[in-house]
Design an enzyme around this catalytic site. Structure first.
Site, PDB file in Angstrom:
ATOM      1  N   SER A 157      -8.815  -3.482   6.746  1.00 47.76           N
ATOM      2  CA  SER A 157      -9.786  -2.430   6.427  1.00 47.76           C
ATOM      3  C   SER A 157     -11.001  -2.635   7.332  1.00 47.76           C
ATOM      4  O   SER A 157     -11.209  -3.738   7.841  1.00 47.76           O
ATOM      5  CB  SER A 157     -10.194  -2.574   4.963  1.00 47.76           C
ATOM      6  N   TYR A 170     -12.892  -7.210  -2.233  1.00 46.57           N
ATOM      7  CA  TYR A 170     -12.046  -6.423  -1.332  1.00 46.57           C
ATOM      8  C   TYR A 170     -12.354  -6.779   0.124  1.00 46.57           C
ATOM      9  O   TYR A 170     -11.442  -7.053   0.911  1.00 46.57           O
ATOM     10  CB  TYR A 170     -12.271  -4.925  -1.591  1.00 46.57           C
TER      11      TYR A 170
HETATM   12  P1  NAP Z   1      -2.939   3.279  -3.042  1.00 45.82           P
HETATM   13  O1  NAP Z   1      -2.519   4.678  -2.836  1.00 45.82           O
HETATM   14  O2  NAP Z   1      -3.783   2.919  -4.205  1.00 45.82           O
HETATM   15  O3  NAP Z   1      -1.622   2.376  -2.999  1.00 45.82           O
HETATM   16  C1  NAP Z   1      -1.689   1.002  -3.242  1.00 45.82           C
HETATM   17  C2  NAP Z   1      -0.312   0.472  -3.496  1.00 45.82           C
HETATM   18  O4  NAP Z   1      -0.412  -0.911  -3.867  1.00 45.82           O
HETATM   19  C3  NAP Z   1       0.381   1.197  -4.658  1.00 45.82           C
HETATM   20  O5  NAP Z   1       1.749   1.283  -4.376  1.00 45.82           O
HETATM   21  C4  NAP Z   1       0.111   0.255  -5.806  1.00 45.82           C
HETATM   22  O6  NAP Z   1       0.999   0.359  -6.888  1.00 45.82           O
HETATM   23  C5  NAP Z   1       0.288  -1.096  -5.087  1.00 45.82           C
HETATM   24  N1  NAP Z   1      -0.281  -2.174  -5.891  1.00 45.82           N
HETATM   25  C6  NAP Z   1      -1.521  -2.254  -6.407  1.00 45.82           C
HETATM   26  N2  NAP Z   1      -1.649  -3.362  -7.152  1.00 45.82           N
HETATM   27  C7  NAP Z   1      -0.463  -4.004  -7.110  1.00 45.82           C
HETATM   28  C8  NAP Z   1       0.042  -5.189  -7.701  1.00 45.82           C
HETATM   29  N3  NAP Z   1      -0.712  -5.928  -8.541  1.00 45.82           N
HETATM   30  N4  NAP Z   1       1.316  -5.562  -7.459  1.00 45.82           N
HETATM   31  C9  NAP Z   1       2.095  -4.810  -6.639  1.00 45.82           C
HETATM   32  N5  NAP Z   1       1.692  -3.658  -6.077  1.00 45.82           N
HETATM   33  C10 NAP Z   1       0.422  -3.256  -6.311  1.00 45.82           C
HETATM   34  O7  NAP Z   1      -3.761   2.744  -1.779  1.00 45.82           O
HETATM   35  P2  NAP Z   1      -3.600   3.005  -0.214  1.00 45.82           P
HETATM   36  O8  NAP Z   1      -4.824   3.692   0.219  1.00 45.82           O
HETATM   37  O9  NAP Z   1      -2.258   3.537   0.114  1.00 45.82           O
HETATM   38  O10 NAP Z   1      -3.714   1.502   0.316  1.00 45.82           O
HETATM   39  C11 NAP Z   1      -2.687   0.867   1.067  1.00 45.82           C
HETATM   40  C12 NAP Z   1      -3.331  -0.245   1.857  1.00 45.82           C
HETATM   41  O11 NAP Z   1      -4.242   0.315   2.805  1.00 45.82           O
HETATM   42  C13 NAP Z   1      -4.152  -1.198   0.991  1.00 45.82           C
HETATM   43  O12 NAP Z   1      -3.934  -2.518   1.420  1.00 45.82           O
HETATM   44  C14 NAP Z   1      -5.577  -0.773   1.267  1.00 45.82           C
HETATM   45  O13 NAP Z   1      -6.476  -1.828   1.083  1.00 45.82           O
HETATM   46  C15 NAP Z   1      -5.498  -0.320   2.703  1.00 45.82           C
HETATM   47  N6  NAP Z   1      -6.528   0.605   3.153  1.00 45.82           N
HETATM   48  C16 NAP Z   1      -6.561   1.877   2.702  1.00 45.82           C
HETATM   49  C17 NAP Z   1      -7.547   2.749   3.178  1.00 45.82           C
HETATM   50  C18 NAP Z   1      -7.626   4.178   2.721  1.00 45.82           C
HETATM   51  O14 NAP Z   1      -8.568   4.887   3.136  1.00 45.82           O
HETATM   52  N7  NAP Z   1      -6.706   4.669   1.895  1.00 45.82           N
HETATM   53  C19 NAP Z   1      -8.487   2.307   4.125  1.00 45.82           C
HETATM   54  C20 NAP Z   1      -8.416   0.979   4.567  1.00 45.82           C
HETATM   55  C21 NAP Z   1      -7.426   0.151   4.076  1.00 45.82           C
HETATM   56  P3  NAP Z   1       0.804   1.505  -8.049  1.00 45.82           P
HETATM   57  O15 NAP Z   1       1.520   2.706  -7.528  1.00 45.82           O
HETATM   58  O16 NAP Z   1       1.450   0.894  -9.238  1.00 45.82           O
HETATM   59  O17 NAP Z   1      -0.680   1.715  -8.198  1.00 45.82           O
END
Ligand code: NAP
Length: 255
Positions: A157, A170
């Site tokens: 991130s 985070y």
């Molecule tokens: P998201 O839509 O909230 O998806 C997160 C995923 O992680 C979901 O599948 C969630 O499962 C799973 N997860 C959460 N807690 C968990 C646990 N305890 N055990 C196993 N799985 C778990 O978020 P996203 O935006 O796609 O994020 C994906 C990655 O990108 C993350 O590492 C995040 O930090 C990074 N990121 C995202 C952004 C952004 O703007 N979106 C920016 C920078 C970095 P559930 O479906 O059960 O919730």
């Protein structure tokens, strides 16, 4: 030829025959990546904590006629070493190989000053965002070493590169992920062919983004599907030789 994957257009069948584990495959960036990898011929192992949501991704992949995926439900908040070991055994026994991991699972935690940050939340964020990618990669190294062209992608991130006030555990976990990726790359360069790289997705329209920026108009950020080129490039053979890099899935936004 692309140097950073931003303009990569994956050829048909790029990942045919490969087995790729995607964590956080039930939603957001992980779900889009699992579907993209499957559409390019990979057998994807869908890991997440919500079986019902994983089954929906499974059904979508099957319906599209892509290789049959596998599901491994696991909650990183409570997973033990025995769970990780069992996962390695299942992948080996059921699929016989592993060619890549995308560590997309992540939790945001609290956006609050460190002065008030709840230590139990801190521990949970560290477990899910940093400990799990470490232990999972460590446990799966023997399988990855047997692949002729393995690629491991960690998801970072912008606050993992430069911490910003209130991002708490985070930010710390993501700067740890950057270091973890660099360490694996450095340590494994001369003793294996496995590549380790880190990707900062940039603002992407997911549930996590909506929690972090509740006032933002979601239409102003890219969808997970739009940021896939870097993730496909790094996972496939066209990025051979690239390791220890910290890349962006989107060009920097204009001020
Ligand atoms: P998201 O839509 O909230 O998806 C997160 C995923 O992680 C979901 O599948 C969630 O499962 C799973 N997860 C959460 N807690 C968990 C646990 N305890 N055990 C196993 N799985 C778990 O978020 P996203 O935006 O796609 O994020 C994906 C990655 O990108 C993350 O590492 C995040 O930090 C990074 N990121 C995202 C952004 C952004 O703007 N979106 C920016 C920078 C970095 P559930 O479906 O059960 O919730």
């Amino acid at each position: 030829m692309t140097q950073n994957g931003l303009d990569y257009a994956a050829p048909e069948g790029l990942l045919t025959g490969r087995v790729i584990l995607v964590t956080g495959a039930s939603d957001g960036i992980g779900r889009a990546a699992a579907q993209t990898y499957a559409s390019l011929g990979a057998t994807v192992v869908l890991l997440g904590r919500d079986l019902q949501k994983l089954e929906q991704v499974y059904d979508a992949i099957e319906k599209a006629g892509h290789p049959q995926p596998a599901i491994i439900p696991m909650n990183f908040s409570s997973a033990t070493q025995a769970d990780f070991d069992q996962l390695a055994v299942s992948i080996e026994q059921e699929l016989g190989r592993l060619d890549g991991i995308l560590h997309s699972a992540g939790l945001l935690g609290d956006i609050t000053p460190l002065e008030m940050y709840d230590p139990d939340t801190w521990d949970d964020i560290m477990k899910v965002n940093l400990r799990a990618p470490f232990v999972l990669t460590q446990t799966l190294l023997p399988l990855l070493k047997r692949s002729p062209d393995a690629s491991v992608i960690f998801v970072s991130s912008s606050v993992g590169r430069k911490a910003r006030a209130f991002w708490g555990a985070y930010a710390v976990s993501k700067s740890g992920v950057e270091a973890l990726s660099a360490l694996f790359a450095d340590e494994m360069t001369n003793i294996s062919q496995i590549r380790f790289n880190c990707v900062n997705p940039g603002g992407t329209r997911t549930a996590m983004r909506a929690r972090a920026y509740p006032a933002e108009n979601p239409a102003t950020v890219k969808s997970p599907e739009e940021i896939m080129p870097v993730f496909t490039w790094l996972m496939g053979p066209d990025s051979r030789g690239v390791t220890g890099q910290s890349l962006d899935a989107q060009p920097p936004r204009q001020a």
